[in-house]
Structure formats: structure tokens, C-alpha cells
Design a protein around this motif. Structure first.
Motif: not given
Length: 93
Positions: A39, A42, A49-50, A53
Motif C-alpha cells: 500500500q 502504491d 500500481g498495486k 508494488a
């Protein structure tokens, strides 16, 4: 004369407050890639983005901590554009 002193004092206060706020906001965007969560990566890195990450965290778990940008360049989805955009945001502590 009194109004001028009040105006100058107020102006000085506002200037120093903005500098302090800018410095604290910059620190919020610095991320340690060796301890950050998916998180945090990100949220704090540009163009991440996720999925990217998750790849950073996965690579870190499999290969140990990153020592520098060259190590980070080995992660899937990480390239030169990412490195340039984020070099001032990443630390390796």
C-alpha cells in the motif's frame, strides 16, 4: 508604523510556515523500499500500481533488501522511466 510591523511579522510567519509545510510534505513522499508495504509503495511512488508494488515486495522477500537503484531495476515492471520519476522518493535503509 505599528501596522507595518504587524504586516511584516505576519508575512514572515506565513513564509516560514509554508517552507516548513513544504518540507514536511516532501518527507511524506519518501519511501524505504526495503520496509514499505504494498500500500505504501502504491501510494507514494509515481506510476506504481498495486501489481508493481506487489512485485517489489515479492522480489525483496525472494532476494533480500535492495541496496541501490540497480537492484530495484531487476524487479518486473520497473524500468528507466520509473527510476527517473521516483529517484528522489526512494531510500534504501
Amino acid at each position: 508604523m505599528k501596522k507595518m510591523i504587524v504586516a511584516l511579522t505576519t508575512a514572515a510567519f506565513l513564509i516560514f510556515s509554508s517552507i516548513s509545510l513544504a518540507n514536511s510534505q516532501e518527507k511524506e513522499w519518501v519511501v524505504n523500499v526495503n520496509t514499505a508495504t504494498v500500500q505504501e509503495l502504491d501510494d507514494k511512488l509515481i506510476g506504481v500500481g498495486k501489481r508493481t508494488a506487489e512485485e517489489i515486495v515479492k522480489h525483496r522477500k525472494e532476494h533480500g533488501p535492495f541496496k541501490n537503484m540497480d537492484d530495484l531495476d531487476q524487479v518486473k515492471f520497473i524500468g528507466e522511466a520509473f527510476m527517473k520519476k521516483n529517484e528522489s522518493r526512494i531510500i534504501f535503509e
